[in-house]
Scaffold this motif. Structure first.
Motif, short mmCIF file in Angstrom:
data_model
loop_
_atom_site.label_atom_id
_atom_site.label_comp_id
_atom_site.label_asym_id
_atom_site.label_seq_id
_atom_site.Cartn_x
_atom_site.Cartn_y
_atom_site.Cartn_z
N ARG A 26 0.82 -1.22 0.00
CA ARG A 26 0.00 0.00 0.00
C ARG A 26 0.85 1.27 0.00
N THR A 27 2.00 1.23 0.63
CA THR A 27 2.88 2.40 0.66
C THR A 27 3.33 2.77 -0.75
N ALA A 28 3.82 1.79 -1.49
CA ALA A 28 4.26 2.05 -2.86
C ALA A 28 3.08 2.47 -3.73
N PHE A 29 1.93 1.83 -3.54
CA PHE A 29 0.72 2.16 -4.29
C PHE A 29 0.37 3.64 -4.09
N LYS A 30 0.35 4.09 -2.83
CA LYS A 30 0.02 5.48 -2.52
C LYS A 30 1.03 6.45 -3.12
N GLU A 31 2.30 6.11 -3.02
CA GLU A 31 3.35 6.98 -3.55
C GLU A 31 3.24 7.10 -5.07
N ASN A 32 2.90 6.01 -5.73
CA ASN A 32 2.71 6.05 -7.18
C ASN A 32 1.54 6.95 -7.56
N CYS A 33 0.46 6.89 -6.78
CA CYS A 33 -0.70 7.74 -7.04
C CYS A 33 -0.34 9.22 -6.86
N ALA A 34 0.38 9.53 -5.80
CA ALA A 34 0.78 10.91 -5.54
C ALA A 34 1.69 11.44 -6.65
N LYS A 35 2.57 10.58 -7.17
CA LYS A 35 3.48 10.97 -8.24
C LYS A 35 2.72 11.40 -9.49
N ILE A 36 1.72 10.62 -9.89
CA ILE A 36 0.97 10.95 -11.09
C ILE A 36 0.09 12.18 -10.88
N HIS A 37 -0.47 12.35 -9.69
CA HIS A 37 -1.21 13.57 -9.40
C HIS A 37 -0.32 14.80 -9.57
N GLN A 38 0.89 14.71 -9.05
CA GLN A 38 1.81 15.84 -9.16
C GLN A 38 2.21 16.08 -10.61
N ASN A 39 2.43 15.00 -11.36
CA ASN A 39 2.75 15.16 -12.77
C ASN A 39 1.65 15.89 -13.52
N ALA A 40 0.39 15.47 -13.29
CA ALA A 40 -0.74 16.11 -13.98
C ALA A 40 -0.81 17.59 -13.63
N ARG A 41 -0.62 17.90 -12.36
CA ARG A 41 -0.66 19.31 -11.93
C ARG A 41 0.47 20.10 -12.60
N ASP A 42 1.69 19.55 -12.59
CA ASP A 42 2.82 20.26 -13.18
C ASP A 42 2.66 20.43 -14.69
N TRP A 43 2.02 19.44 -15.32
CA TRP A 43 1.83 19.47 -16.77
C TRP A 43 0.69 20.41 -17.18
N GLY A 44 -0.14 20.78 -16.21
CA GLY A 44 -1.24 21.69 -16.48
C GLY A 44 -2.52 21.01 -16.88
N ALA A 45 -2.79 19.83 -16.30
CA ALA A 45 -3.98 19.06 -16.67
C ALA A 45 -4.73 18.59 -15.44
N SER A 46 -6.03 18.32 -15.63
CA SER A 46 -6.78 17.59 -14.62
C SER A 46 -6.44 16.11 -14.78
N PHE A 47 -6.93 15.27 -13.88
CA PHE A 47 -6.58 13.85 -13.94
C PHE A 47 -7.81 12.98 -13.80
N ARG A 48 -7.86 11.93 -14.63
CA ARG A 48 -8.93 10.93 -14.57
C ARG A 48 -8.27 9.57 -14.35
N ALA A 49 -8.64 8.89 -13.28
CA ALA A 49 -8.01 7.62 -12.90
C ALA A 49 -8.72 6.43 -13.55
N HIS A 50 -7.96 5.57 -14.20
CA HIS A 50 -8.52 4.34 -14.73
C HIS A 50 -8.43 3.26 -13.64
N LEU A 51 -9.53 2.56 -13.40
CA LEU A 51 -9.62 1.62 -12.29
C LEU A 51 -9.37 0.17 -12.69
N LYS A 52 -9.05 -0.08 -13.97
CA LYS A 52 -9.04 -1.44 -14.49
C LYS A 52 -7.95 -2.34 -13.91
N THR A 53 -6.87 -1.77 -13.38
CA THR A 53 -5.76 -2.61 -12.94
C THR A 53 -6.05 -3.28 -11.60
N HIS A 54 -6.59 -2.53 -10.65
CA HIS A 54 -6.84 -3.10 -9.31
C HIS A 54 -8.30 -3.42 -9.06
#
Length: 404
Positions: A42-70
């Motif tokens: 769960r720790t790595a899972f959470k950190e991965n989620c935070a990383k992509i949120h930050q990427n989207a913000r830095d890139w100037g986009a909103s984010f939509r999460a795909h749920l198909k993997t888990h």
């Protein structure tokens, strides 16, 4: 196409008692679990989620999460709320995922407000999607659909024409960027008549244009991933410009490799016919395919499969190396392969899963010492054992939404 009244999504027949699983397994060490066992850190899972949120913000986009993997309630919450960033838009690939979101309380509590069904709408799912939309509207949410064919427009018009109170569906136009999966061609001779028919329809409201850079999984550098991302933006922006350049559409692009490359340095400087949305799905868990892109390192892979060696064959392998038999095969792992040979690698050992049958696999000794991770697929597992920060004890159990 004519609407088909098929059976509804049978989510209630597949309910598993999470509380009973938690009572049975939380606190137990991993080495006593019956194998094959699917484990999520769960720790790595959470950190991965935070990383992509930050990427989207830095890139100037909103984010939509795909749920198909888990496909879980718990994973969805982590994908949508990383502390500093919160979003409420998701993509699902099955109706079971869609109803899992609703019955998991994620709509009622406001976690999910915007749900996109990630396949072009078909005649056998339309009525179920309509019921789903009515359920989400009760809590201020919405369901969006994808279209990529004129027959889908006619289907929607026929279906809504039979209803006492017809509605207008919010839709993404799914674009084909050359991968030849889903999507309409951007070629003018077919695209322009397609768009005219959609704008003339009284049952569709175009929300945006959607692309998935499936070819980005072959990237082996940040530059290649960013090139794929830029190509996606160009595709959906050109489509929006051809469709109705004065309207501020949502331009939705992404895959896990391109989302990893979506940083401030990759910002789009050209004029856009709308606002950017980034989407991705594999990033919370990751695997050997993503490792091959060079965009992640091994500790970020949050999933693995525990297996038991049940037999051993000295000298049977290539060049006289040993082989062994384990109780994890195609259903516990995956038949998909990537650029890294084999179906998985053994953590901390110079072995890999070289051959698989349905319920067992053959482990092959490697000639050089390697450190490794498993390439896992959660699909065949009825629940996931959750650990925290690399620990060896179960702290939670997640139950995925199974079926279609």
């Amino acid at each position: 196409m004519t609407p088909l009244l098929q059976t509804k999504t049978p989510w209630h027949f597949l309910l598993v008692d999470k509380d009973a699983l938690v009572k049975e397994f939380v606190g137990k060490p991993l080495d006593i679990l019956r194998t094959p066992a699917f484990v999520v850190d769960r720790t790595a899972f959470k950190e991965n989620c935070a990383k992509i949120h930050q990427n989207a913000r830095d890139w100037g986009a909103s984010f939509r999460a795909h749920l198909k993997t888990h496909k879980t309630v718990e994973g969805t919450r982590l994908q949508l709320d990383s502390g500093s960033v919160k979003t409420s838009g998701v993509v699902v690939s099955t109706m079971m995922e869609a109803w899992g979101v609703v019955h998991g309380g994620l709509v009622e509590d406001g976690t999910v407000k915007d749900l996109l069904y990630g396949l072009p709408v078909g005649p056998n799912k339309l009525h179920d999607l309509s019921i789903l939309h009515e359920e989400m509207v009760k809590y201020g949410g919405t369901v969006r659909i994808m279209v990529d064919n004129l027959e889908q427009v006619r289907l929607l018009e026929e279906y809504e024409g039979q209803r006492r109170e017809p509605k207008r569906w919010s839709a993404f136009i799914k674009m084909d960027g050359g991968q030849k999966r889903a999507g309409t061609s951007p070629e003018p001779e077919t695209f322009k008549p397609f768009m005219r028919a959609i704008f003339a329809s009284n049952v569709i409201s175009i929300f945006g244009f959607y692309s998935h850079a499936g070819d980005s999984y072959g990237s082996t550098s940040l530059e290649q991933a960013v090139s794929c991302l830029t190509g996606e933006v160009r595709l959906v922006n050109d489509a929006a410009n051809k469709g109705a350049p004065s309207q501020p559409f949502v331009l939705s692009v992404g895959s896990t490799p391109t989302a990893l490359g979506a940083t401030a340095r990759a910002k789009i400087s050209s004029q856009l016919c709308g606002v950017l949305e980034l989407h991705a799905g594999n990033y919370p868990m990751l695997d050997l395919q993503q490792l091959h892109t060079t965009l992640i390192d091994r500790p970020r892979i949050s999933q693995r499969v525990l297996a038991t060696v049940v037999s051993y064959y000295p000298g049977r392998g290539k060049d006289g190396l040993d082989e062994a038999l384990c109780d994890a095969g195609a259903i516990a792992m995956s038949k998909d392969t990537g650029r890294i040979p084999g179906f998985g690698e053994v953590v901390g050992k110079s072995w890999r899963l070289g051959r698989i049958s349905q319920e067992h696999g053959v482990l092959e000794q490697l000639p050089t010492d390697t450190s490794a991770e498993s390439k896992a697929d959660s699909t065949g597992h009825p629940w996931y054992y959750v650990v925290e920060g690399g620990s060896d004890r179960v702290v939670d159990v997640w139950v995925p939404w199974k079926g279609w």
